[in-house]
Design a protein around this motif. Structure first.
Motif, PDB file in Angstrom:
ATOM      1  N   MET A 631      42.656  14.347 -10.744  1.00 49.91           N
ATOM      2  CA  MET A 631      41.400  14.976 -10.321  1.00 49.91           C
ATOM      3  C   MET A 631      41.273  14.928  -8.804  1.00 49.91           C
ATOM      4  SD  MET A 631      39.371  16.186 -12.809  1.00 49.91           S
ATOM      5  CE  MET A 631      37.693  15.976 -12.248  1.00 49.91           C
ATOM      6  N   GLN A 632      41.659  13.794  -8.211  1.00 50.48           N
ATOM      7  CA  GLN A 632      41.602  13.683  -6.751  1.00 50.48           C
ATOM      8  C   GLN A 632      42.568  14.657  -6.086  1.00 50.48           C
ATOM      9  OE1 GLN A 632      42.241   9.640  -5.564  1.00 50.48           O
ATOM     10  NE2 GLN A 632      40.488   8.835  -6.718  1.00 50.48           N
ATOM     11  N   GLN A 633      43.740  14.834  -6.720  1.00 51.85           N
ATOM     12  CA  GLN A 633      44.746  15.715  -6.135  1.00 51.85           C
ATOM     13  C   GLN A 633      44.299  17.169  -6.099  1.00 51.85           C
ATOM     14  OE1 GLN A 633      48.119  14.777  -8.570  1.00 51.85           O
ATOM     15  NE2 GLN A 633      48.780  13.057  -7.283  1.00 51.85           N
ATOM     16  N   PRO A 636      40.668  19.227  -3.450  1.00 55.33           N
ATOM     17  CA  PRO A 636      40.563  20.230  -2.370  1.00 55.33           C
ATOM     18  C   PRO A 636      40.519  21.660  -2.904  1.00 55.33           C
ATOM     19  CG  PRO A 636      42.134  18.520  -1.782  1.00 55.33           C
ATOM     20  CD  PRO A 636      41.789  18.299  -3.214  1.00 55.33           C
ATOM     21  N   LYS A 637      41.331  21.951  -3.936  1.00 56.23           N
ATOM     22  CA  LYS A 637      41.317  23.303  -4.516  1.00 56.23           C
ATOM     23  C   LYS A 637      39.979  23.575  -5.212  1.00 56.23           C
ATOM     24  CE  LYS A 637      46.300  23.822  -5.213  1.00 56.23           C
ATOM     25  NZ  LYS A 637      47.385  24.100  -6.194  1.00 56.23           N
ATOM     26  N   ALA A 748      42.250   9.000   1.436  1.00 58.68           N
ATOM     27  CA  ALA A 748      41.989   9.160   2.868  1.00 58.68           C
ATOM     28  C   ALA A 748      41.578  10.601   3.154  1.00 58.68           C
ATOM     29  CB  ALA A 748      43.228   8.795   3.673  1.00 58.68           C
ATOM     30  N   PRO A 749      40.644  10.804   4.062  1.00 59.46           N
ATOM     31  CA  PRO A 749      40.193  12.167   4.355  1.00 59.46           C
ATOM     32  C   PRO A 749      41.314  12.991   4.994  1.00 59.46           C
ATOM     33  CG  PRO A 749      39.308  10.596   5.944  1.00 59.46           C
ATOM     34  CD  PRO A 749      39.973   9.792   4.890  1.00 59.46           C
ATOM     35  N   THR A 750      41.418  14.240   4.584  1.00 59.02           N
ATOM     36  CA  THR A 750      42.434  15.166   5.134  1.00 59.02           C
ATOM     37  C   THR A 750      41.828  16.089   6.177  1.00 59.02           C
ATOM     38  OG1 THR A 750      41.979  16.706   3.323  1.00 59.02           O
ATOM     39  CG2 THR A 750      43.761  15.122   3.007  1.00 59.02           C
ATOM     40  N   GLY A 751      40.565  16.042   6.344  1.00 58.08           N
ATOM     41  CA  GLY A 751      39.900  16.879   7.316  1.00 58.08           C
ATOM     42  C   GLY A 751      38.536  16.300   7.645  1.00 58.08           C
ATOM     43  N   GLU A 752      37.588  17.181   7.868  1.00 60.74           N
ATOM     44  CA  GLU A 752      36.237  16.726   8.170  1.00 60.74           C
ATOM     45  C   GLU A 752      35.615  16.086   6.931  1.00 60.74           C
ATOM     46  OE1 GLU A 752      31.975  18.540   9.762  1.00 60.74           O
ATOM     47  OE2 GLU A 752      33.777  19.804   9.666  1.00 60.74           O
TER      48      GLU A 752
END
Length: 821
Positions: A631-633, A636-637, A748-752
């Motif tokens: 679910m975490q993976q 973003p989508k 870990a955050p990948t962006g804002e």
């Protein structure tokens, strides 16, 4: 369908409906007739009760009702009260310090000075004719049924006491009327108090005030529960059918390596049941000393002597004089039942009333509990006590049981003469604090055919009778210790449970900072049959240690008859979901016992049990974690789809479902494993709060000295909200581990950073703080378990993410570290 068929169907339908209507009409007629008869019976009963109320309600002029005046000339009436002895009790609290009332005894107007005023509800005052004068107050009995008079202003109402429970007779009448019609109101001639009323009962010396009735919350306040009441009042018992010999109370001791039984000449009953603590003198004891035991010895030594009073033991030689001892041992014992509280300096010592002694015979006549018994035989393992009345002789024989059945003794009661209304009492167990609060448990075992069932009793607010139950045994427990009363002869059916106010029978825990009113006790009683003869009982008075109870059951089991006392069923698991968690807790305790056999340490056993539970639950945890990780993976989508179709929620939902389907993700699959694990987790919590074996068990000496109590790093003399006066380190470590766990688990955050991520981060911190405070007063064993399972959960989550990354599921970033295939 042709017309003929339709006509037949119609005719049969009409016939069926006609028959149905006929029988319905007959049933309605029968119902009306039955209802008319029922109402007629209720009306007749109501008429009888109404007449009884009118006959039994006293006239105001026959009661010690007096008007109060501001001056000796009786010019200004300022209130009213009840004159009793040398004092007056009044509900009119806004009165001057001196009032005047006319006394029939002296035929004069007498001044009365205020001696006592309650500062909390119910509000009332006591005035006496001089500084040393005493008002006469009635002392109610817990047993029996008798009428009471209530005075509100100048109105009189009728009440009653039934086995300690107070009720208005008018309320009983109202129940009858409401059985006729829910909307039915009391006749105008039957009234109930609108405000507080003084309650009186009729004694041979006249009517005496006993308490105050509050109609708003239907509560009864008993005057005798006032602290230091003997400064202002003389308490007069309910009634005495025969004068009791006023002899000095003497104490006699039977003792072996498992129990010290202290008998009183008053009631011929147990005034103390002291259980030896495990040390070099008592190596076979299973009871370890805890913090409370040590504090009592160091800070309150006058309450840490066993026995607490001078006592006698059996003569060393047959026919010799009894051996007198002036002092008991300092420490070394656990008091199973509440004992006299001996105070020093300006504090007032408080004695346990004889009616609360264990194995005492009590009745609606209070003098029965106060009977003076004489020793007829006394050896190292047996004592025979005898009391004589003009209409009854009672002989009690106590015998210590064999060493193969520790913590047990036998009681034989021979009654020659009147046995009516005699009840045998368990006494009131001392308080055990489990998870920062008392944990009393009341149970009874009942047999039905070839099966047996142990039922737990809801703690009563006053007194409750179980008249239709024929128990195999009853059990009065404080959580870790208890008293099992097991009748060995044919008994009268039923038993009683009586709540005992903490002020009436004080716990030693008040010395350690608890309030007496917050520590009520409970007494269980079994009736003797209504005929003279011999009655036999077996008592278990000890700790609820699993192996101990199993050995006792095995000792008393009769293979020929299939009899098994089943004392092991007296154990309680303390939790909100005991019905669900009980079986799981028993299974987990079985495993923990195995680990204890290997390690010899209950602390390491908890850690090993946590690991074993994690291994058992690994497939479910892995399933849940896999789902969570996937679910975490895809999150973003999911967020991209939500952003793309934010104006079309239905399209967004459909796209997200397709995304889950393509990646073989079931959004609810992570919840099911957690639900399956829940009984094990609750069972683990209940086990660690309930296992006697953890009581006093040390893990890290000087820090974690008792796995069944909070760890104490240091303490101070004043109490703070929530944390009290002790610093517990383990709950803080629990909160820190949870804090780092949620940081470790979060990707870990990948962006804002989004608002949702901030909210989840803040929620994780809040949960860690909440758990710290929630676990602050939990036993240290629970904190050790939670820390262990949290660390293992972090390791399993790390391993799961690494394994998925190795399988090529997609790179996973964990707290800044990238794991790739």
């Amino acid at each position: 369908m042709d017309r003929r068929t339709l006509l037949m169907v119609f005719l049969f339908t009409m016939i069926f409906l006609g028959v149905q209507m006929y029988f319905d009409s007959q049933n309605q007629d029968e119902l009306k007739k039955w209802n008319t008869q029922r109402i007629a019976k209720l009306e007749a009963k109501a008429e009888v009760v109404t007449q009884e109320i009118e006959n039994k309600t006293a006239k105001l002029e026959s009661l010690p009702y007096v008007k109060l005046y501001s001056d000796s000339a009786m010019n200004e009436n300022i209130g009213s009260g009840i004159l009793s002895g040398q004092g007056i009790v009044t509900l009119d609290v806004n009165l001057p310090e001196t009032v005047y009332a006319f006394s029939d005894a002296t035929k004069k107007v007498v001044p009365f000075k205020r001696r006592f005023s309650s500062e909390v509800a119910p509000l009332f005052s006591i005035f006496t004719s001089n500084d040393k004068g005493l008002i006469s107050l009635g002392q109610l009995n817990y047993f029996g049924s008798y009428d009471l008079q209530l005075i509100e202003g100048d109105q009189v109402f009728l009440g009653e006491i039934v086995d300690g429970s107070f009720a208005l007779q008018a309320t009983n009448l109202l129940k009858i009327y409401r059985q006729m019609d829910e909307s039915k109101k009391l006749p105008e001639t039957i009234q109930v108090p609108d405000s507080n009323a003084i309650v009186l009962f009729q004694h041979a010396k006249g009517y005496l005030p006993v308490g105050i009735y509050n109609p708003q919350n239907k509560s009864f306040f008993n005057f005798e529960t006032i602290e230091n009441i003997d400064r202002y009042a003389s308490l007069i018992p309910f009634k005495q059918s025969e004068k009791v010999e006023n002899a000095k109370e003497k104490f006699y001791v039977l003792e072996n390596e498992y129990q010290q039984l202290v008998f009183s000449s008053r009631g011929g009953a147990l005034v103390e049941i002291n259980l030896p603590l495990k040390d070099k003198n008592f190596p076979n004891s299973v009871i370890l000393p805890v913090k409370n035991d040590k504090e009592m010895v160091s800070q309150y030594p006058y309450n840490a002597r066993f026995p607490s009073r001078p006592y006698f033991t059996a003569a060393e030689k047959a026919g010799g004089e009894l051996v007198e001892h002036t002092n008991g041992a300092l420490g070394g014992y656990y008091p199973l039942i509440r004992r006299d509280l001996i105070e020093s300096a300006r504090k007032l010592s408080r004695n346990v009333p004889a009616q609360f002694y264990s194995t005492n015979l009590v009745s609606e006549f209070p003098e029965v509990a106060e009977l003076n018994y004489k020793v007829k035989e006394f050896t190292k393992d047996k004592i025979v006590l005898e009391a004589q009345q003009s209409f009854r002789k009672i002989t009690k024989t106590y015998t210590l049981d064999s060493s193969q059945a520790p913590y047990t003794f036998k009681l034989d009661i021979q009654v020659d003469g009147d046995t009516r209304s005699l009840w045998l009492s368990t006494g009131v167990p001392e308080v055990e604090i489990i998870s920062s609060s008392p944990a009393p448990a009341l149970k009874y075992r009942i047999s039905r055919g070839k099966s047996a069932e142990v039922k737990q009793i809801d703690l009563p607010s006053e007194a409750v009778s179980y008249s239709q139950v024929q128990p195999d045994w009853i059990c009065n427990s404080n959580g870790f210790f208890g008293i099992i009363m097991d009748p060995l002869s044919n008994m009268e059916g039923g038993f009683k449970v009586q709540k005992v106010n903490g002020d009436a029978d004080v716990s030693r825990m008040v010395e350690l900072g608890f309030k007496a009113e917050d520590l009520p006790g409970y007494m269980m009683l079994m009736p003797l049959k209504g005929s003279a003869g011999k009655y036999s009982f077996r008592f278990f008075t000890g700790p609820f240690a699993t192996d101990l109870l199993k050995n006792i059951d095995a000792h008393y089991t009769d293979a020929a008859t299939g009899y098994n006392p089943d004392y092991i069923a007296s154990q309680s698991f303390h939790g909100w979901f005991e019905i669900i968690s009980g079986p799981f807790a028993k299974f987990l305790f079985f495993l923990m016992n195995i680990f204890h056999t290997i390690t010899g340490s209950w602390g390491f056993s908890i850690i090993l049990l946590t690991i074993a539970l994690r291994i058992m639950m690994y497939p479910l945890n892995a399933w849940s974690m896999n789902s969570s990780t996937k679910m975490q993976q895809v999150m973003p989508k999911v967020q991209a789809i939500q952003e793309k179709y934010k104006k079309d929620p239905k399209r967004a939902q459909a796209e997200i479902i397709n995304l889950y389907r393509e990646n073989k993700i079931n959004p609810v699959s992570g919840c099911l494993p957690l639900l399956i694990q829940l009984p094990f987790l609750i069972g683990m919590f209940d086990l660690l709060k309930s296992a006697f074996e953890l009581r006093g068990a040390s893990f890290v000496p000087g820090w974690i000295d008792d796995l069944a109590a909070p760890d104490v790093l240091f303490s101070w003399n004043y109490s703070l909200p929530i944390i009290g006066n002790q610093f517990h380190l383990l709950p803080i470590l629990t909160g820190l581990v949870m804090f780092f766990q949620q940081r470790w688990m979060a990707p870990a955050p990948t962006g804002e950073i989004s608002d949702k991520d901030r909210q989840q981060k803040a929620m994780g911190t809040i949960m860690a703080v909440m758990f710290t405070f929630m676990f602050y007063n939990f036993p240290s064993g629970i904190n050790i378990y939670w820390i262990s399972t949290s660390i293992l959960g972090m390791l399993q989550q790390w391993w799961t993410k690494r394994r998925l990354a190795a399988l090529g599921e997609k790179p996973v970033v964990i707290q800044g570290t990238t794991n790739k295939r």
